[in-house]
Design a protein around this motif. Structure first.
Motif, PDB file in Angstrom:
ATOM      1  N   ILE A 167     -12.616  91.696   0.311  1.00  0.00           N
ATOM      2  CA  ILE A 167     -12.011  91.117   1.467  1.00  0.00           C
ATOM      3  C   ILE A 167     -10.486  91.382   1.289  1.00  0.00           C
ATOM      4  CG2 ILE A 167     -13.615  89.406   2.254  1.00  0.00           C
ATOM      5  CD1 ILE A 167     -11.918  87.157   1.341  1.00  0.00           C
ATOM      6  N   MET A 168      -9.753  91.558   2.455  1.00  0.00           N
ATOM      7  CA  MET A 168      -8.344  91.446   2.394  1.00  0.00           C
ATOM      8  C   MET A 168      -7.938  90.540   3.381  1.00  0.00           C
ATOM      9  SD  MET A 168      -5.365  94.561   3.227  1.00  0.00           S
ATOM     10  CE  MET A 168      -5.388  95.280   1.674  1.00  0.00           C
ATOM     11  N   VAL A 169      -6.918  89.688   3.139  1.00  0.00           N
ATOM     12  CA  VAL A 169      -6.379  88.777   4.117  1.00  0.00           C
ATOM     13  C   VAL A 169      -4.973  89.013   4.172  1.00  0.00           C
ATOM     14  CG1 VAL A 169      -8.064  87.021   3.737  1.00  0.00           C
ATOM     15  CG2 VAL A 169      -6.063  86.999   2.671  1.00  0.00           C
ATOM     16  N   ASN A 170      -4.386  88.769   5.521  1.00  0.00           N
ATOM     17  CA  ASN A 170      -3.045  88.760   5.783  1.00  0.00           C
ATOM     18  C   ASN A 170      -2.422  87.363   5.490  1.00  0.00           C
ATOM     19  OD1 ASN A 170      -3.403  87.291   7.950  1.00  0.00           O
ATOM     20  ND2 ASN A 170      -2.792  88.714   9.535  1.00  0.00           N
ATOM     21  N   LYS A 171      -0.894  87.341   5.492  1.00  0.00           N
ATOM     22  CA  LYS A 171      -0.235  86.136   5.112  1.00  0.00           C
ATOM     23  C   LYS A 171      -0.676  84.856   6.158  1.00  0.00           C
ATOM     24  CE  LYS A 171       4.060  87.626   7.471  1.00  0.00           C
ATOM     25  NZ  LYS A 171       5.586  87.831   7.313  1.00  0.00           N
ATOM     26  N   GLU A 172      -0.985  85.341   7.288  1.00  0.00           N
ATOM     27  CA  GLU A 172      -1.308  84.095   8.433  1.00  0.00           C
ATOM     28  C   GLU A 172      -2.602  83.410   7.979  1.00  0.00           C
ATOM     29  OE1 GLU A 172       1.601  87.093  10.461  1.00  0.00           O
ATOM     30  OE2 GLU A 172      -0.308  87.326   9.299  1.00  0.00           O
ATOM     31  N   VAL A 173      -3.641  83.990   7.282  1.00  0.00           N
ATOM     32  CA  VAL A 173      -4.595  83.354   6.807  1.00  0.00           C
ATOM     33  C   VAL A 173      -4.253  82.477   5.752  1.00  0.00           C
ATOM     34  CG1 VAL A 173      -6.910  83.650   5.392  1.00  0.00           C
ATOM     35  CG2 VAL A 173      -6.318  85.264   7.215  1.00  0.00           C
ATOM     36  N   ILE A 174      -3.424  82.962   4.550  1.00  0.00           N
ATOM     37  CA  ILE A 174      -3.018  82.200   3.635  1.00  0.00           C
ATOM     38  C   ILE A 174      -2.285  80.742   4.369  1.00  0.00           C
ATOM     39  CG2 ILE A 174      -1.605  81.984   1.718  1.00  0.00           C
ATOM     40  CD1 ILE A 174      -2.360  84.879   1.221  1.00  0.00           C
ATOM     41  N   THR A 175      -1.604  81.125   5.211  1.00  0.00           N
ATOM     42  CA  THR A 175      -0.402  79.919   5.673  1.00  0.00           C
ATOM     43  C   THR A 175      -1.532  79.162   6.363  1.00  0.00           C
ATOM     44  OG1 THR A 175       1.351  81.425   6.247  1.00  0.00           O
ATOM     45  CG2 THR A 175       1.070  79.547   7.613  1.00  0.00           C
ATOM     46  N   LYS A 176      -2.492  79.480   7.095  1.00  0.00           N
ATOM     47  CA  LYS A 176      -3.430  78.536   7.898  1.00  0.00           C
ATOM     48  C   LYS A 176      -4.464  77.978   6.958  1.00  0.00           C
ATOM     49  CE  LYS A 176      -4.669  77.175  11.789  1.00  0.00           C
ATOM     50  NZ  LYS A 176      -3.673  76.594  12.892  1.00  0.00           N
ATOM     51  N   LEU A 177      -4.609  78.479   5.746  1.00  0.00           N
ATOM     52  CA  LEU A 177      -5.793  78.061   4.931  1.00  0.00           C
ATOM     53  C   LEU A 177      -5.540  76.589   4.277  1.00  0.00           C
ATOM     54  CD1 LEU A 177      -8.153  78.745   3.025  1.00  0.00           C
ATOM     55  CD2 LEU A 177      -6.604  79.399   1.268  1.00  0.00           C
ATOM     56  N   GLU A 178      -6.642  75.945   4.473  1.00  0.00           N
ATOM     57  CA  GLU A 178      -6.791  74.454   3.841  1.00  0.00           C
ATOM     58  C   GLU A 178      -7.935  74.428   3.197  1.00  0.00           C
ATOM     59  OE1 GLU A 178      -4.661  71.938   4.331  1.00  0.00           O
ATOM     60  OE2 GLU A 178      -3.419  72.581   6.013  1.00  0.00           O
ATOM     61  N   ILE A 179      -7.894  73.596   1.888  1.00  0.00           N
ATOM     62  CA  ILE A 179      -8.895  73.898   1.031  1.00  0.00           C
ATOM     63  C   ILE A 179      -9.706  72.500   1.083  1.00  0.00           C
ATOM     64  CG2 ILE A 179      -9.418  73.814  -1.500  1.00  0.00           C
ATOM     65  CD1 ILE A 179      -6.660  75.441  -1.816  1.00  0.00           C
TER      66      ILE A 179
END
Length: 305
Positions: A167-179
């Protein structure tokens, strides 16, 4: 030319780690940075990482987790710490094909052109190989009989389609990511996030040699092996469904304020399936499309629920 971040999770990976790093170094797209997060290795993994850090100080950086996180949380925490606009996930024991970064990045740019400023994820096919890189199957997805078109929310609630090491994700995925506290797999979590708030694209060209060996956490599995495993362990599969419902409940708790009313209702219905009676569980699964790929898998779902 964007800098591509690459996240590699390691744990006692000395046997194949060098081969994997060398395959990244051999990629045609060269503007990347590799961050290796080690999860408490006791073999020579740390020495191998340190050697590459010295040789490629501007491209490779190693980190040691203060405690063992496990592969799922190791990847998610590493992604959350990423600063690049695009980030790829990488296992310690595969081999990347030479154009993996370039092809995946091109697919991401196509996706972003259609859906700008959204949490977008790209995943690809893979060749299944043995320990010595002999090709056993030319397509992970054909072998696994997974329908890559069904990456909408109801299907992804029930069945993961994404192969995390591609996979590749963009920065919007990382910004939205909750663990979350509990989840089935990190790639599945990213798939749910992207299905709810952004988009997912599949690149049918294999970009890695997906190595199968005794220490694999997740491996390729054909239809016959899948069916045999499910029939021989029905009680185990019921627990797997419950774990999948728990993952949905965690997702709901973390994202409920961002979800649409329809999404909230759908995820709640899935998360509480086990609380309904025998007939209603099956009715809800069919009504909302909480299904897997193919007749065999869906018969299994309806039997197990």
């Amino acid at each position: 030319m964007s800098t591509i971040g690459i996240i590699m999770a390691t744990y006692n990976g000395e046997k194949y780690l060098t081969e994997q790093i060398e395959s990244i170094l051999s990629n045609t797209y060269t503007n990347w940075k590799l961050s290796i997060y080690d999860d408490g290795s006791t073999d020579s993994t740390l020495s191998i990482i340190a050697d590459y850090e010295k040789r490629y100080p501007d491209k490779i950086k190693g980190y040691q987790n203060p405690k063992n996180l496990g592969v799922k949380l190791n990847f998610l925490h590493a992604l959350k710490n990423s600063n690049e606009d695009y980030v790829m996930c990488c296992d310690q024991d595969d081999v990347w094909l030479p154009e993996k970064i370039q092809l995946t990045y091109q697919k991401m740019l196509e996706l972003e052109k259609k859906y700008p400023n959204k949490p977008n994820t790209v995943y690809t096919d893979a060749k299944i190989v043995d320990e010595n890189l002999n090709v056993m199957q030319s397509s992970f997805y054909k072998t696994s009989n997974l329908d890559v078109r069904k990456v909408d929310l109801p299907h992804l609630l029930m069945e993961n389609k994404l192969l995390g090491c591609t996979i590749m994700v963009n920065k919007e995925v990382i910004t939205k990511l909750e663990i979350p506290q509990n989840l089935r797999m990190h790639d599945w979590w990213i798939g749910l996030l992207s299905a709810c708030f952004g988009n997912i694209a599949f690149l049918k060209q294999p970009t890695i040699l997906y190595r199968q060996h005794a220490a694999n956490v997740i491996g390729g599995q054909g239809k016959l092996a899948y069916l045999t495993n499910r029939i021989s362990s029905l009680n185990k599969q019921k627990n797997v469904i419950k774990d999948t419902e728990e993952q949905a409940e965690q997702f709901y708790k973390l994202y409920k304020n961002s979800l649409s009313e329809n999404q909230r209702n759908m995820i709640k219905q899935f998360a509480r399936l086990h609380k309904e009676n025998w007939m209603k569980r099956r009715y809800i699964a069919i009504k909302y499309g909480f299904l897997k790929t193919g007749i065999i898998r869906n018969i299994g779902v309806l039997l197990i629920l």
